[in-house]
Design a protein around this motif. Structure first.
Motif, PDB file in Angstrom:
ATOM      1  N   VAL A 154       0.845  -1.209   0.000  1.00 20.87           N
ATOM      2  CA  VAL A 154       0.000   0.000   0.000  1.00 20.87           C
ATOM      3  C   VAL A 154       0.871   1.246   0.000  1.00 20.87           C
ATOM      4  CG1 VAL A 154      -1.943  -1.138   1.121  1.00 20.87           C
ATOM      5  CG2 VAL A 154      -0.197  -0.035   2.535  1.00 20.87           C
ATOM      6  N   GLY A 155       2.019   1.155  -0.652  1.00 21.50           N
ATOM      7  CA  GLY A 155       2.991   2.237  -0.598  1.00 21.50           C
ATOM      8  C   GLY A 155       2.471   3.578  -1.077  1.00 21.50           C
ATOM      9  N   HIS A 156       1.749   3.597  -2.202  1.00 15.14           N
ATOM     10  CA  HIS A 156       1.269   4.870  -2.741  1.00 15.14           C
ATOM     11  C   HIS A 156       0.207   5.497  -1.830  1.00 15.14           C
ATOM     12  CE1 HIS A 156       3.543   4.681  -6.419  1.00 15.14           C
ATOM     13  NE2 HIS A 156       3.110   3.462  -6.668  1.00 15.14           N
ATOM     14  N   VAL A 157      -0.589   4.653  -1.205  1.00 12.50           N
ATOM     15  CA  VAL A 157      -1.586   5.165  -0.264  1.00 12.50           C
ATOM     16  C   VAL A 157      -0.889   5.717   0.983  1.00 12.50           C
ATOM     17  CG1 VAL A 157      -3.530   4.546   1.220  1.00 12.50           C
ATOM     18  CG2 VAL A 157      -3.375   3.601  -1.097  1.00 12.50           C
ATOM     19  N   ALA A 158       0.129   4.981   1.469  1.00 12.29           N
ATOM     20  CA  ALA A 158       0.845   5.415   2.672  1.00 12.29           C
ATOM     21  C   ALA A 158       1.590   6.726   2.463  1.00 12.29           C
ATOM     22  CB  ALA A 158       1.820   4.320   3.116  1.00 12.29           C
ATOM     23  N   GLU A 159       1.968   7.024   1.206  1.00 18.41           N
ATOM     24  CA  GLU A 159       2.634   8.309   0.940  1.00 18.41           C
ATOM     25  C   GLU A 159       1.746   9.476   1.343  1.00 18.41           C
ATOM     26  OE1 GLU A 159       3.721   8.456  -3.118  1.00 18.41           O
ATOM     27  OE2 GLU A 159       5.169   6.808  -2.993  1.00 18.41           O
ATOM     28  N   GLN A 160       0.441   9.332   1.168  1.00 13.67           N
ATOM     29  CA  GLN A 160      -0.487  10.406   1.497  1.00 13.67           C
ATOM     30  C   GLN A 160      -1.107  10.238   2.874  1.00 13.67           C
ATOM     31  OE1 GLN A 160      -3.109  11.746  -1.726  1.00 13.67           O
ATOM     32  NE2 GLN A 160      -2.109  10.272  -3.101  1.00 13.67           N
ATOM     33  N   PHE A 161      -1.076   9.011   3.389  1.00  7.95           N
ATOM     34  CA  PHE A 161      -1.693   8.752   4.693  1.00  7.95           C
ATOM     35  C   PHE A 161      -0.697   7.979   5.574  1.00  7.95           C
ATOM     36  CE2 PHE A 161      -5.144   9.131   1.639  1.00  7.95           C
ATOM     37  CZ  PHE A 161      -5.966  10.060   2.255  1.00  7.95           C
ATOM     38  N   PRO A 162       0.213   8.699   6.256  1.00 10.04           N
ATOM     39  CA  PRO A 162       1.236   8.052   7.094  1.00 10.04           C
ATOM     40  C   PRO A 162       0.651   7.203   8.215  1.00 10.04           C
ATOM     41  CG  PRO A 162       1.748  10.372   6.716  1.00 10.04           C
ATOM     42  CD  PRO A 162       0.354  10.162   6.230  1.00 10.04           C
ATOM     43  N   ALA A 163      -0.641   7.336   8.483  1.00 16.54           N
ATOM     44  CA  ALA A 163      -1.261   6.526   9.533  1.00 16.54           C
ATOM     45  C   ALA A 163      -1.070   5.040   9.268  1.00 16.54           C
ATOM     46  CB  ALA A 163      -2.754   6.849   9.637  1.00 16.54           C
ATOM     47  N   PHE A 164      -0.939   4.641   8.005  1.00 13.88           N
ATOM     48  CA  PHE A 164      -0.737   3.228   7.689  1.00 13.88           C
ATOM     49  C   PHE A 164       0.641   2.766   8.134  1.00 13.88           C
ATOM     50  CE2 PHE A 164      -4.331   4.262   5.076  1.00 13.88           C
ATOM     51  CZ  PHE A 164      -5.069   3.100   5.035  1.00 13.88           C
ATOM     52  N   CYS A 165       1.648   3.627   7.982  1.00 17.47           N
ATOM     53  CA  CYS A 165       2.987   3.303   8.477  1.00 17.47           C
ATOM     54  C   CYS A 165       2.982   3.216  10.004  1.00 17.47           C
ATOM     55  CB  CYS A 165       4.000   4.346   8.009  1.00 17.47           C
ATOM     56  SG  CYS A 165       4.253   4.412   6.228  1.00 17.47           S
ATOM     57  N   ASP A 166       2.306   4.151  10.651  1.00 19.01           N
ATOM     58  CA  ASP A 166       2.256   4.160  12.112  1.00 19.01           C
ATOM     59  C   ASP A 166       1.559   2.899  12.642  1.00 19.01           C
ATOM     60  OD1 ASP A 166       3.436   6.652  11.990  1.00 19.01           O
ATOM     61  OD2 ASP A 166       1.542   7.747  12.215  1.00 19.01           O
ATOM     62  N   ALA A 167       0.447   2.512  11.987  1.00 20.15           N
ATOM     63  CA  ALA A 167      -0.286   1.326  12.430  1.00 20.15           C
ATOM     64  C   ALA A 167       0.559   0.080  12.250  1.00 20.15           C
ATOM     65  CB  ALA A 167      -1.599   1.202  11.653  1.00 20.15           C
ATOM     66  N   GLU A 168       1.314   0.014  11.169  1.00 15.15           N
ATOM     67  CA  GLU A 168       2.173  -1.142  10.926  1.00 15.15           C
ATOM     68  C   GLU A 168       3.280  -1.218  11.969  1.00 15.15           C
ATOM     69  OE1 GLU A 168       3.554  -2.521   6.798  1.00 15.15           O
ATOM     70  OE2 GLU A 168       5.322  -1.488   7.627  1.00 15.15           O
ATOM     71  N   THR A 169       3.895  -0.072  12.289  1.00 20.00           N
ATOM     72  CA  THR A 169       4.956  -0.045  13.300  1.00 20.00           C
ATOM     73  C   THR A 169       4.427  -0.505  14.656  1.00 20.00           C
ATOM     74  OG1 THR A 169       6.016   1.797  12.147  1.00 20.00           O
ATOM     75  CG2 THR A 169       6.694   1.400  14.414  1.00 20.00           C
ATOM     76  N   ASP A 170       3.247  -0.031  15.039  1.00 20.47           N
ATOM     77  CA  ASP A 170       2.642  -0.442  16.306  1.00 20.47           C
ATOM     78  C   ASP A 170       2.362  -1.939  16.324  1.00 20.47           C
ATOM     79  OD1 ASP A 170       2.737   2.173  17.151  1.00 20.47           O
ATOM     80  OD2 ASP A 170       0.634   2.602  16.695  1.00 20.47           O
ATOM     81  N   ALA A 171       1.911  -2.481  15.190  1.00 23.86           N
ATOM     82  CA  ALA A 171       1.623  -3.914  15.114  1.00 23.86           C
ATOM     83  C   ALA A 171       2.901  -4.731  15.259  1.00 23.86           C
ATOM     84  CB  ALA A 171       0.922  -4.237  13.798  1.00 23.86           C
ATOM     85  N   ILE A 172       3.992  -4.267  14.634  1.00 22.85           N
ATOM     86  CA  ILE A 172       5.276  -4.965  14.759  1.00 22.85           C
ATOM     87  C   ILE A 172       5.730  -4.960  16.211  1.00 22.85           C
ATOM     88  CG2 ILE A 172       7.723  -4.852  14.145  1.00 22.85           C
ATOM     89  CD1 ILE A 172       6.854  -3.801  11.389  1.00 22.85           C
ATOM     90  N   SER A 173       5.562  -3.841  16.896  1.00 22.35           N
ATOM     91  CA  SER A 173       5.939  -3.759  18.315  1.00 22.35           C
ATOM     92  C   SER A 173       5.169  -4.784  19.139  1.00 22.35           C
ATOM     93  CB  SER A 173       5.666  -2.354  18.860  1.00 22.35           C
ATOM     94  OG  SER A 173       6.628  -1.425  18.416  1.00 22.35           O
ATOM     95  N   ARG A 174       3.865  -4.854  18.921  1.00 24.21           N
ATOM     96  CA  ARG A 174       3.046  -5.801  19.691  1.00 24.21           C
ATOM     97  C   ARG A 174       3.420  -7.244  19.372  1.00 24.21           C
ATOM     98  NH1 ARG A 174      -0.881  -1.800  18.475  1.00 24.21           N
ATOM     99  NH2 ARG A 174      -1.539  -2.964  16.628  1.00 24.21           N
ATOM    100  N   LEU A 175       3.654  -7.530  18.106  1.00 24.58           N
ATOM    101  CA  LEU A 175       3.982  -8.898  17.716  1.00 24.58           C
ATOM    102  C   LEU A 175       5.318  -9.352  18.305  1.00 24.58           C
ATOM    103  CD1 LEU A 175       2.856  -8.764  13.985  1.00 24.58           C
ATOM    104  CD2 LEU A 175       1.964 -10.362  15.704  1.00 24.58           C
ATOM    105  N   LEU A 176       6.301  -8.449  18.342  1.00 25.12           N
ATOM    106  CA  LEU A 176       7.627  -8.813  18.836  1.00 25.12           C
ATOM    107  C   LEU A 176       7.775  -8.607  20.336  1.00 25.12           C
ATOM    108  CD1 LEU A 176       9.825  -7.369  15.940  1.00 25.12           C
ATOM    109  CD2 LEU A 176       9.064  -9.726  16.285  1.00 25.12           C
TER     110      LEU A 176
END
Length: 243
Positions: free
Chosen positions: A172-194
């Protein structure tokens, strides 16, 4: 089997014509593209073998004497290989959501989307045990299967010792360029998973050549400063990163 670039381009043109004009015969495709019917039939046979086109069997109309010329239409598989504008549609929908519900609505949607991936990955990471490197390896494998082109490598030393998680592709790279919330949500998910506080150092959406996330080897206590001035010691890279 190697396919010459010009052959591939012609085949793509044939598929596009079938999509636009189908049901259409080889002779009609040839007339539209300036190709011989024999050349078009060769491409149609290949596309049929790839399940990209299928022969059309009309159920109405009167047939003349003899076997009618075969006509083709694009199959569901073929439609999947044609250009689409899903990213444009998704971006427009998110703009509307932001206008109607505000930025928080977009963040809620991003978190909801990531929750599905997180639930699927959780079981695999649980099977990997508690050792950070093993859990990262399990996450890399799961993310790669979903098209993230993930890899990992050990980095740093001392208090900065950790693992660098890289993602060479973002679905979803092109969408994330305009909506950084997708990057933030992914980072939070990685934190919880690890089970540790990870820090995103670079993103494809932000213009980097790879998404890079620093994963500490041990859980960090509350109040630990975020990694910010140590980019020279933990440099985002994607070259030869071992898993």
């Amino acid at each position: 089997m190697f396919i010459k670039p010009e052959e591939q381009r012609t085949r793509e043109r044939v598929l596009a014509v079938v999509s636009e004009h189908g049901p259409v015969t080889a002779s009609e495709v040839g007339r539209l593209l300036g190709l011989t019917p024999a050349a078009v039939r060769r491409h149609l046979d290949t596309l049929a073998d790839q399940s990209a086109v299928t022969e059309h069997d009309p159920t109405t109309g009167t047939r003349g004497r003899g076997r009618p010329a075969r006509a083709y239409v694009v199959s569901d598989t073929g439609h999947g290989s044609l250009p689409t504008d899903y990213e444009g549609l998704a971006t427009e929908a998110l703009r509307y959501l932001a206008a109607a519900g505000g930025d928080e609505a977009v963040r809620d949607f991003a978190r909801e989307r990531m929750s599905g991936l997180e639930q699927r990955y959780a079981g695999r990471l649980a099977d990997a045990g508690h050792e950070p490197a093993a859990r990262v390896d399990a996450l890399v494998e799961a993310m790669s299967e979903d098209g993230f082109a993930a890899s990992a490598r050990p980095v740093g030393s001392g208090s900065l010792a950790g693992i660098q998680l890289c993602q060479g592709h973002c679905p979803v790279g092109h969408v994330a360029e305009q909506f950084p919330a997708f990057c933030d949500a992914e980072t939070d998910a990685i934190s919880r998973l690890l089970g540790v506080h990870v820090q995103r150092l670079a993103t494809l959406a932000g213009g980097a050549h790879v998404c890079t996330t620093f994963v500490p080897r041990t859980p960090q206590p509350p109040g630990t400063p975020r990694l910010s001035t140590s980019l020279n010691q933990v440099t985002p890279t994607h070259e030869g990163a071992p898993r």
